[in-house]
Enzyme design. Structure first.
Site, PDB file in Angstrom:
ATOM      1  N   HIS A 174       5.523  -0.058 -23.755  1.00 53.67           N
ATOM      2  CA  HIS A 174       4.938   1.267 -23.520  1.00 53.67           C
ATOM      3  C   HIS A 174       6.016   2.196 -22.936  1.00 53.67           C
ATOM      4  O   HIS A 174       6.172   3.330 -23.380  1.00 53.67           O
ATOM      5  CB  HIS A 174       3.741   1.136 -22.558  1.00 53.67           C
ATOM      6  CG  HIS A 174       3.372   2.424 -21.880  1.00 53.67           C
ATOM      7  ND1 HIS A 174       4.083   2.940 -20.812  1.00 53.67           N
ATOM      8  CD2 HIS A 174       2.392   3.311 -22.125  1.00 53.67           C
ATOM      9  CE1 HIS A 174       3.547   4.081 -20.443  1.00 53.67           C
ATOM     10  NE2 HIS A 174       2.518   4.337 -21.216  1.00 53.67           N
ATOM     11  N   ASN A 175       6.754   1.703 -21.976  1.00 56.14           N
ATOM     12  CA  ASN A 175       7.800   2.540 -21.365  1.00 56.14           C
ATOM     13  C   ASN A 175       8.912   2.851 -22.365  1.00 56.14           C
ATOM     14  O   ASN A 175       9.437   3.962 -22.382  1.00 56.14           O
ATOM     15  CB  ASN A 175       8.388   1.850 -20.130  1.00 56.14           C
ATOM     16  CG  ASN A 175       7.442   1.892 -18.947  1.00 56.14           C
ATOM     17  OD1 ASN A 175       6.224   1.887 -19.126  1.00 56.14           O
ATOM     18  ND2 ASN A 175       7.978   1.927 -17.749  1.00 56.14           N
TER      19      ASN A 175
ATOM     20  N   SER B 120      -0.204   1.593 -15.983  1.00 60.05           N
ATOM     21  CA  SER B 120       0.517   2.817 -16.332  1.00 60.05           C
ATOM     22  C   SER B 120      -0.296   4.044 -15.969  1.00 60.05           C
ATOM     23  O   SER B 120      -1.516   4.016 -15.955  1.00 60.05           O
ATOM     24  CB  SER B 120       0.816   2.835 -17.827  1.00 60.05           C
ATOM     25  OG  SER B 120       1.396   4.068 -18.168  1.00 60.05           O
TER      26      SER B 120
ATOM     27  N   LYS C 290       3.569  -3.607 -21.353  1.00 56.26           N
ATOM     28  CA  LYS C 290       3.837  -2.466 -20.463  1.00 56.26           C
ATOM     29  C   LYS C 290       5.290  -1.990 -20.639  1.00 56.26           C
ATOM     30  O   LYS C 290       5.577  -0.791 -20.664  1.00 56.26           O
ATOM     31  CB  LYS C 290       3.597  -2.862 -18.997  1.00 56.26           C
ATOM     32  CG  LYS C 290       4.091  -1.823 -17.967  1.00 56.26           C
ATOM     33  CD  LYS C 290       3.303  -0.542 -18.031  1.00 56.26           C
ATOM     34  CE  LYS C 290       3.831   0.680 -17.346  1.00 56.26           C
ATOM     35  NZ  LYS C 290       4.663   0.657 -16.205  1.00 56.26           N
TER      36      LYS C 290
ATOM     37  N   GLU D 284       7.738   5.486 -24.551  1.00 60.13           N
ATOM     38  CA  GLU D 284       7.766   6.741 -23.770  1.00 60.13           C
ATOM     39  C   GLU D 284       9.179   7.348 -23.789  1.00 60.13           C
ATOM     40  O   GLU D 284       9.340   8.560 -23.955  1.00 60.13           O
ATOM     41  CB  GLU D 284       7.313   6.404 -22.344  1.00 60.13           C
ATOM     42  CG  GLU D 284       7.327   7.534 -21.349  1.00 60.13           C
ATOM     43  CD  GLU D 284       6.996   7.006 -19.941  1.00 60.13           C
ATOM     44  OE1 GLU D 284       6.023   6.240 -19.793  1.00 60.13           O
ATOM     45  OE2 GLU D 284       7.718   7.362 -18.988  1.00 60.13           O
TER      46      GLU D 284
ATOM     47  N   LEU E 234       0.816  -1.225   0.000  1.00 58.27           N
ATOM     48  CA  LEU E 234       0.000   0.000   0.000  1.00 58.27           C
ATOM     49  C   LEU E 234       0.844   1.268   0.000  1.00 58.27           C
ATOM     50  O   LEU E 234       0.522   2.244   0.671  1.00 58.27           O
ATOM     51  CB  LEU E 234      -0.964  -0.017   1.200  1.00 58.27           C
ATOM     52  CG  LEU E 234      -1.933  -1.213   1.222  1.00 58.27           C
ATOM     53  CD1 LEU E 234      -2.724  -1.240   2.531  1.00 58.27           C
ATOM     54  CD2 LEU E 234      -2.889  -1.172   0.025  1.00 58.27           C
TER      55      LEU E 234
HETATM   56  P1  NDP Z   1       7.524   0.899  -4.147  1.00 57.52           P
HETATM   57  O1  NDP Z   1       8.020   0.335  -5.410  1.00 57.52           O
HETATM   58  O2  NDP Z   1       8.279   2.009  -3.522  1.00 57.52           O
HETATM   59  O3  NDP Z   1       7.371  -0.289  -3.091  1.00 57.52           O
HETATM   60  C1  NDP Z   1       6.969  -0.068  -1.765  1.00 57.52           C
HETATM   61  C2  NDP Z   1       6.019  -1.142  -1.320  1.00 57.52           C
HETATM   62  O4  NDP Z   1       6.625  -2.425  -1.423  1.00 57.52           O
HETATM   63  C3  NDP Z   1       5.634  -0.967   0.129  1.00 57.52           C
HETATM   64  O5  NDP Z   1       4.296  -1.322   0.298  1.00 57.52           O
HETATM   65  C4  NDP Z   1       6.581  -1.933   0.819  1.00 57.52           C
HETATM   66  O6  NDP Z   1       6.120  -2.352   2.077  1.00 57.52           O
HETATM   67  C5  NDP Z   1       6.544  -3.075  -0.150  1.00 57.52           C
HETATM   68  N1  NDP Z   1       7.675  -3.980   0.017  1.00 57.52           N
HETATM   69  C6  NDP Z   1       8.964  -3.773  -0.301  1.00 57.52           C
HETATM   70  N2  NDP Z   1       9.709  -4.856  -0.029  1.00 57.52           N
HETATM   71  C7  NDP Z   1       8.866  -5.791   0.476  1.00 57.52           C
HETATM   72  C8  NDP Z   1       9.030  -7.126   0.936  1.00 57.52           C
HETATM   73  N3  NDP Z   1      10.232  -7.735   0.899  1.00 57.52           N
HETATM   74  N4  NDP Z   1       7.941  -7.775   1.377  1.00 57.52           N
HETATM   75  C9  NDP Z   1       6.737  -7.182   1.396  1.00 57.52           C
HETATM   76  N5  NDP Z   1       6.509  -5.929   0.970  1.00 57.52           N
HETATM   77  C10 NDP Z   1       7.566  -5.235   0.509  1.00 57.52           C
HETATM   78  O7  NDP Z   1       5.979   1.354  -4.292  1.00 57.52           O
HETATM   79  P2  NDP Z   1       5.188   2.044  -5.484  1.00 57.52           P
HETATM   80  O8  NDP Z   1       3.807   2.190  -4.984  1.00 57.52           O
HETATM   81  O9  NDP Z   1       5.905   3.229  -6.022  1.00 57.52           O
HETATM   82  O10 NDP Z   1       5.214   0.956  -6.646  1.00 57.52           O
HETATM   83  C11 NDP Z   1       4.658  -0.335  -6.480  1.00 57.52           C
HETATM   84  C12 NDP Z   1       4.881  -1.123  -7.760  1.00 57.52           C
HETATM   85  O11 NDP Z   1       4.238  -0.456  -8.839  1.00 57.52           O
HETATM   86  C13 NDP Z   1       6.344  -1.270  -8.168  1.00 57.52           C
HETATM   87  O12 NDP Z   1       6.540  -2.534  -8.753  1.00 57.52           O
HETATM   88  C14 NDP Z   1       6.517  -0.187  -9.203  1.00 57.52           C
HETATM   89  O13 NDP Z   1       7.559  -0.458 -10.092  1.00 57.52           O
HETATM   90  C15 NDP Z   1       5.160  -0.203  -9.877  1.00 57.52           C
HETATM   91  N6  NDP Z   1       4.749   1.009 -10.541  1.00 57.52           N
HETATM   92  C16 NDP Z   1       5.002   2.231  -9.992  1.00 57.52           C
HETATM   93  C17 NDP Z   1       4.622   3.391 -10.622  1.00 57.52           C
HETATM   94  C18 NDP Z   1       4.871   4.702  -9.976  1.00 57.52           C
HETATM   95  O14 NDP Z   1       4.571   5.728 -10.617  1.00 57.52           O
HETATM   96  N7  NDP Z   1       5.376   4.753  -8.771  1.00 57.52           N
HETATM   97  C19 NDP Z   1       3.916   3.359 -11.910  1.00 57.52           C
HETATM   98  C20 NDP Z   1       3.620   2.043 -12.372  1.00 57.52           C
HETATM   99  C21 NDP Z   1       4.052   0.929 -11.716  1.00 57.52           C
HETATM  100  P3  NDP Z   1       6.536  -1.501   3.418  1.00 57.52           P
HETATM  101  O15 NDP Z   1       5.563  -0.362   3.480  1.00 57.52           O
HETATM  102  O16 NDP Z   1       6.365  -2.473   4.500  1.00 57.52           O
HETATM  103  O17 NDP Z   1       7.958  -1.048   3.221  1.00 57.52           O
END
Ligand code: NDP
Length: 476
Positions: free
Chosen positions: A185-186, A128, A182, A189, A10
């Site tokens: 797409h990147n 995306s 996806k 981009e 989350l």
């Molecule tokens: P992050 O990539 O920064 O990941 C953070 C989340 O991952 C937190 O909820 C964290 O939990 C959890 N996490 C990390 N390590 C573990 C683990 N070992 N076990 C369980 N949970 C873990 O978050 P984003 O929301 O930015 O992105 C989520 C995904 O979406 C990624 O794969 C990203 O590449 C993709 N994405 C992101 C975009 C963006 O604009 N940011 C756009 C499209 C895709 P905790 O809170 O406990 O640390």
């Protein structure tokens, strides 16, 4: 009651996806490794819909109606595997696990196979549109089995972006197909942004226009064929002043572009498939060069350029030429991107509907653009289209702009402004349409130094010339 779908992970993306689902009337189970994020979501946005929070994964799984639908939205790579490993023993046959993070499609293929062996569905889904898209309607590219998509479709199409009433969400194909698309797409981009940057740089150097004047140019372009989110925000960035100095914002930003790696993945995958994606490759290389401070500092002021040559161009005419160069180069980049998707679809048996991919990208995502309708129409006219560039619309669009495109590439070379995207795209275009390529000479060289043989234009078979002997031809 039990939740209809759950989100674990989350951070910004997972939180917004969960809120989007809840706002659309779905009951959403929530989980995050550290409970603080779950609590914060419920405290801040609990009133937006029905959330079912859990403190541990077992409770989360227990809170879902069967067959369970779990969206994983955690950091890509090892964290995703860690969550899958913890989740799988808690699930029952027929449950659906969706990885909505930015996974590499090869990882998705591996995970899908492993979960299929356990009777579970694994759906690698591209999402995306960043934070904003996740909340208000992203572009969604789901892979996985048709059965799992059938179960997810009502929810995914409801929360996705819509254009003209159509959802920007289509089942892409089995296993890694969604994440591959996806990734592409990147990559597109990257190419799009590089071409925009080259247009800006050329106009600035050749015409001496200010960022504010250039913002007007892009604003104007955004009313025509180039209309797109990226052109729109280019105008916005160029018209921005720096709050500290009051000068143009773009002039106080360090000129070293960063990359998270999906552009590189795209080019690496295309290399493996043998598909030229020069637009994306030049975009990745241009970012790498921008960040290569050591060599840039060693060369700046040392390597001579063309001197103070002025571009011999008329202002309005050159602006229009650059618009043509940008549009033609962009068409090439998309044609190359769709070639890579078609090649991967053949290689992995995905059976991807290429026209449908263009419709997914019309809304919600970074490359959303008016011209994606043209791609859809091209594949509607001919689903077997060998290259987008040979479709009537694309052929005519490039034909009407090609003289301008050539003038722009020539001007860039004359005044010494780098335009790798424009020139690589033009070279690809000329290579594609060439009646005869110098590959014949390369084959001759390969036969001379390595007896690699050659084929003839006039009869079947492979041949070798006795280069070190009497130079007679033998059949290989
Ligand atoms: P992050 O990539 O920064 O990941 C953070 C989340 O991952 C937190 O909820 C964290 O939990 C959890 N996490 C990390 N390590 C573990 C683990 N070992 N076990 C369980 N949970 C873990 O978050 P984003 O929301 O930015 O992105 C989520 C995904 O979406 C990624 O794969 C990203 O590449 C993709 N994405 C992101 C975009 C963006 O604009 N940011 C756009 C499209 C895709 P905790 O809170 O406990 O640390």
């Amino acid at each position: 009651g039990k939740a209809q779908i759950g989100v674990t992970g989350l951070a910004v993306m997972g939180r917004n996806l969960a809120r989007n689902l809840a706002r659309n009337g779905f009951r959403v189970a929530l989980h995050n490794r550290s409970q603080a994020r779950t609590d914060a979501l419920v405290a801040e946005f609990g009133s937006e819909g029905e959330f079912v929070p859990s403190t541990d994964l077992a409770g989360f799984v227990e809170s879902l109606e069967q067959p369970r639908k779990v969206i994983i939205m955690v950091k890509a790579g090892a964290p995703t595997d860690a969550v899958i490993d913890e989740l799988v023993p808690l699930l029952a046959e027929g449950d659906i696990v969706v990885d909505a993070g930015n996974a590499h499609f090869a990882d998705t293929r591996r995970r899908e196979a492993a979960l299929r062996d356990k009777g579970l569905h694994f759906v690698g889904s591209g999402v995306s549109g960043g934070e904003e898209g996740a909340l208000n309607g992203p572009s969604i590219m789901p892979g996985g089995s048709p059965e799992s998509y059938a179960a997810l479709e009502p929810m995914l199409t409801k929360i996705s972006a819509h254009v003209n009433g159509e959802p920007c969400c289509v089942h892409v194909g089995p296993d890694g197909a969604g994440h591959f698309v996806k990734m592409l797409h990147n990559g597109i981009e990257y190419a799009d942004m590089q071409l925009i940057a080259e247009a800006y740089d050329l106009l600035r150097h050749a015409l001496g226009l200010s960022p504010a004047e250039l913002a007007e140019v892009f604003r104007d372009w955004n009313t025509g064929d180039l209309e797109s989110f990226l052109i729109e925000i280019t105008a916005e960035v160029l018209s921005q002043t720096d709050p500290t100095t009051g000068g143009a914002f773009v002039d106080i930003v360090l000129d070293q572009a960063e990359q998270k790696g999906t552009g590189r993945w795209t080019v690496q995958s295309a290399l493996d498939l043998g598909i030229p994606v020069s637009g994306m490759a030049e975009a990745v290389f241009a970012r790498s060069l921008s960040g290569d401070v050591v060599r840039r500092e060693a060369a700046a002021g040392v390597l001579p350029g063309p001197g103070d040559v002025k571009a011999d161009v008329d202002r309005d005419a050159f602006i229009d030429d650059v618009r043509h160069a940008l549009y033609s180069s962009k068409l090439v980049a998309y044609a190359q991107g769709f070639d890579a998707i078609r090649a991967a679809s053949d290689e992995y048996g995905w059976n991807i509907d290429l026209g449908a991919m263009a419709t997914i990208w019309r809304g919600g995502c970074i490359i959303r653009a008016r011209f994606l309708d043209r791609i859809k129409e091209a594949y509607d006219r001919n689903p077997e289209l060998p290259s987008l560039l040979v479709d009537d619309y694309f052929r005519d669009a490039v034909a009407s702009g090609q003289d301008a495109w050539r003038r722009v590439v020539a001007t860039a070379a004359t005044i010494g402004v780098p335009a790798p995207g424009f020139s690589a795209a033009l070279s690809y275009y000329d290579g594609l349409r060439a009646e005869r390529l110098p590959a014949a000479l390369i084959q001759g060289l390969r036969d001379l130094f390595g007896a690699h043989t050659y084929k003839r234009v006039d009869r079947e078979g492979s041949f070798h010339l006795e280069w070190s002997g009497d130079r007679s031809e033998t059949t290989a």
